[in-house]
Design a protein around this motif. Structure first.
Motif, PDB file in Angstrom:
ATOM      1  N   LEU A  64      24.304   6.463   9.958  1.00 16.82           N
ATOM      2  CA  LEU A  64      22.738   6.006   9.133  1.00 16.82           C
ATOM      3  C   LEU A  64      22.345   7.134   8.377  1.00 16.82           C
ATOM      4  CD1 LEU A  64      21.642   4.389  12.509  1.00 16.82           C
ATOM      5  CD2 LEU A  64      22.989   3.502  10.898  1.00 16.82           C
ATOM      6  N   ILE A  65      23.165   7.720   7.602  1.00 15.50           N
ATOM      7  CA  ILE A  65      22.440   8.309   6.557  1.00 15.50           C
ATOM      8  C   ILE A  65      23.253   7.995   5.130  1.00 15.50           C
ATOM      9  CG2 ILE A  65      22.727  10.614   5.337  1.00 15.50           C
ATOM     10  CD1 ILE A  65      22.843  12.056   8.135  1.00 15.50           C
ATOM     11  N   ASP A  66      22.450   7.584   4.204  1.00 13.81           N
ATOM     12  CA  ASP A  66      22.909   6.939   2.912  1.00 13.81           C
ATOM     13  C   ASP A  66      23.529   5.475   3.159  1.00 13.81           C
ATOM     14  OD1 ASP A  66      22.370   9.124   1.355  1.00 13.81           O
ATOM     15  OD2 ASP A  66      24.337  10.303   1.704  1.00 13.81           O
ATOM     16  N   LEU A  78      15.402  -3.033  11.181  1.00 16.80           N
ATOM     17  CA  LEU A  78      16.743  -2.872  10.880  1.00 16.80           C
ATOM     18  C   LEU A  78      17.532  -1.567  11.736  1.00 16.80           C
ATOM     19  CD1 LEU A  78      16.124  -3.453   6.995  1.00 16.80           C
ATOM     20  CD2 LEU A  78      17.007  -4.881   8.760  1.00 16.80           C
ATOM     21  N   TYR A  79      16.521  -0.532  11.543  1.00 13.35           N
ATOM     22  CA  TYR A  79      17.302   0.620  12.210  1.00 13.35           C
ATOM     23  C   TYR A  79      17.504   0.602  13.617  1.00 13.35           C
ATOM     24  CZ  TYR A  79      17.747   5.205  14.323  1.00 13.35           C
ATOM     25  OH  TYR A  79      18.543   6.048  14.970  1.00 13.35           O
ATOM     26  N   GLN A  80      16.812  -0.398  14.389  1.00 12.13           N
ATOM     27  CA  GLN A  80      17.157  -0.628  15.968  1.00 12.13           C
ATOM     28  C   GLN A  80      18.504  -1.615  15.916  1.00 12.13           C
ATOM     29  OE1 GLN A  80      14.886  -3.521  18.123  1.00 12.13           O
ATOM     30  NE2 GLN A  80      14.357  -1.683  19.723  1.00 12.13           N
ATOM     31  N   GLN A  81      18.767  -2.491  14.962  1.00 11.97           N
ATOM     32  CA  GLN A  81      19.931  -3.055  14.872  1.00 11.97           C
ATOM     33  C   GLN A  81      21.142  -2.176  14.557  1.00 11.97           C
ATOM     34  OE1 GLN A  81      19.396  -6.185  16.148  1.00 11.97           O
ATOM     35  NE2 GLN A  81      17.186  -5.560  16.075  1.00 11.97           N
ATOM     36  N   ASP A  82      20.901  -1.754  13.510  1.00 11.01           N
ATOM     37  CA  ASP A  82      21.887  -0.453  13.059  1.00 11.01           C
ATOM     38  C   ASP A  82      22.471   0.396  14.074  1.00 11.01           C
ATOM     39  OD1 ASP A  82      22.130  -1.830  10.613  1.00 11.01           O
ATOM     40  OD2 ASP A  82      20.855  -0.361   9.484  1.00 11.01           O
ATOM     41  N   PHE A  83      21.486   0.961  14.736  1.00 11.46           N
ATOM     42  CA  PHE A  83      21.767   2.034  15.903  1.00 11.46           C
ATOM     43  C   PHE A  83      22.524   1.304  16.996  1.00 11.46           C
ATOM     44  CE2 PHE A  83      20.956   3.408  20.168  1.00 11.46           C
ATOM     45  CZ  PHE A  83      21.277   4.671  19.952  1.00 11.46           C
ATOM     46  N   GLY A 113      14.303   0.483  24.251  1.00 11.51           N
ATOM     47  CA  GLY A 113      14.836  -0.945  23.893  1.00 11.51           C
ATOM     48  C   GLY A 113      13.627  -2.084  23.646  1.00 11.51           C
ATOM     49  N   TYR A 114      12.921  -1.618  22.682  1.00 12.58           N
ATOM     50  CA  TYR A 114      11.835  -2.597  22.508  1.00 12.58           C
ATOM     51  C   TYR A 114      12.376  -3.650  21.680  1.00 12.58           C
ATOM     52  CZ  TYR A 114       8.296   1.007  23.388  1.00 12.58           C
ATOM     53  OH  TYR A 114       7.380   1.624  24.032  1.00 12.58           O
ATOM     54  N   GLN A 115      11.706  -4.734  21.704  1.00 10.25           N
ATOM     55  CA  GLN A 115      12.077  -5.885  21.221  1.00 10.25           C
ATOM     56  C   GLN A 115      11.333  -6.057  19.818  1.00 10.25           C
ATOM     57  OE1 GLN A 115      11.298  -9.710  22.918  1.00 10.25           O
ATOM     58  NE2 GLN A 115      12.286 -10.802  21.340  1.00 10.25           N
ATOM     59  N   GLU A 183      14.018  -6.391  24.796  1.00 11.32           N
ATOM     60  CA  GLU A 183      15.198  -7.370  24.553  1.00 11.32           C
ATOM     61  C   GLU A 183      16.554  -6.716  24.382  1.00 11.32           C
ATOM     62  OE1 GLU A 183      16.238  -9.059  20.751  1.00 11.32           O
ATOM     63  OE2 GLU A 183      16.249 -10.875  21.576  1.00 11.32           O
ATOM     64  N   LEU A 184      16.823  -5.795  23.662  1.00  6.20           N
ATOM     65  CA  LEU A 184      17.973  -4.897  23.769  1.00  6.20           C
ATOM     66  C   LEU A 184      17.549  -3.917  25.039  1.00  6.20           C
ATOM     67  CD1 LEU A 184      18.196  -4.142  20.050  1.00  6.20           C
ATOM     68  CD2 LEU A 184      19.656  -5.362  21.404  1.00  6.20           C
TER      69      LEU A 184
END
Length: 307
Positions: A64-66, A78-83, A113-115, A183-184
């Motif tokens: 999650l860099i570059d 987007l960050y939450q999904q990528d993480f 785990g915030y939705q 949700e997550l």
């Protein structure tokens, strides 16, 4: 399944250096939690310090860099999904994951785990807000946050009208489209905080700013502008990119830029610590490690907490 280790701290605290040394000992891999280091080409100004990821000749894997182009609007959703994609993949290989960064909202969103939902732009709302001042926008945002019971969009971080409008857009959407809080799944994590005293932090910030200016930070921003990244987009990213862009387009002098940027970075570090203390009030346990300790002592104390 390895328990997630989280290492957080304000800018210039040495959190990445600590995380990579711990990773070296544990054969771990690092997931970055920095809202600006996701952008390619924004290296000096975001303090990626990629050299820190090489310890005793071993390159520590990082994620999650570059991962996206400057000019795009990466966000919390987007960050939450990528993480979660990266975290799941690391866990499948039974490797120790380390979450490391200074963006408290990113860290908190994945640990709790915030939705979240992708919030579309609202053209009508943006037109209504276009001529409002930052102070006026801040009042509107404060009201929306209170109505939503929201911990997102720390008012002290919304330092441009563009950022404030986007925050209002998100809070308005969430008010009109209420979602369950989760949700997550929440992730149980041992959280380490790098505790750096105010005087040392200020000293390191000032020294690092001088080094970055000497190492081509202005040229980096100029190069991004030459690639077609608009001044408005660069100002949106805040801190180094905001103040250097304003200098490059003639809004401020070099001396004003350096002075104002140094003040802004000190204020930013203070806000980061305010967020981390807020996390403790919201139920997180953070084990603080003194930044002044020798690296080996810090590493041993972190590993001891892992059990």
């Amino acid at each position: 399944m390895k328990k997630l280790l989280t290492i957080l701290g304000p800018t210039a605290s040495g959190k990445t250096d600590l995380a990579t040394h711990v990773a070296y000992r544990l054969n771990a891999e690092i997931i970055s939690a920095d809202s600006r280091q996701v952008y390619r080409g924004m290296t000096i100004g975001t303090g990626k310090d990629l050299g820190d990821y090489v310890v005793n000749g071993v390159t520590i894997p990082y994620y999650l860099i570059d991962i996206c182009q400057p000019g795009t609007k990466y966000n919390l959703f987007l960050y939450q999904q990528d993480f979660y994609n990266v975290y799941t993949e690391i866990q499948k290989r039974d490797v120790q994951p380390i979450l490391c960064g200074g963006t408290g909202l990113y860290i908190e969103s994945v640990l709790k785990g915030y939705q979240l939902s992708p919030v579309p732009q609202n053209g009508i709302l943006r037109t209504m807000l276009a001529n409002k001042t930052l102070d006026e926008l801040s009042v509107l945002l404060r009201d929306l946050k209170a109505r939503n019971g929201s911990v997102m969009h720390n008012l002290t971080d919304v330092d441009t009208a563009q950022r404030a409008i986007r925050a209002i857009e998100i809070e308005t959407y969430n008010l009109e489209h209420p979602l369950p809080k989760r949700e997550l799944p929440a992730i149980d994590s041992i959280i380490i905080g790098v505790d750096i005293d105010r005087d040392l932090r200020r000293e390191k910030i000032s020294k690092r700013l001088c080094q970055r200016l000497d190492n081509g930070m202005i040229e980096e921003v100029k190069g991004l502008m030459e690639q077609g990244i608009s001044a408005e987009d660069l100002i949106y990213y805040g801190l180094e990119y905001k103040y250097i862009t304003e200098y490059l387009i003639g809004r401020t002098s070099y001396g004003e830029m350096v002075h104002n940027l140094e003040i802004a970075i000190h204020q930013f570090a203070k806000r980061q610590m305010t967020w981390f203390r807020g996390m403790e009030r919201r139920g997180f346990t953070i084990h603080w490690v003194n930044a002044r300790l020798p690296m080996e002592e810090k590493v041993e104390s972190v590993i001891a907490l892992l059990g």
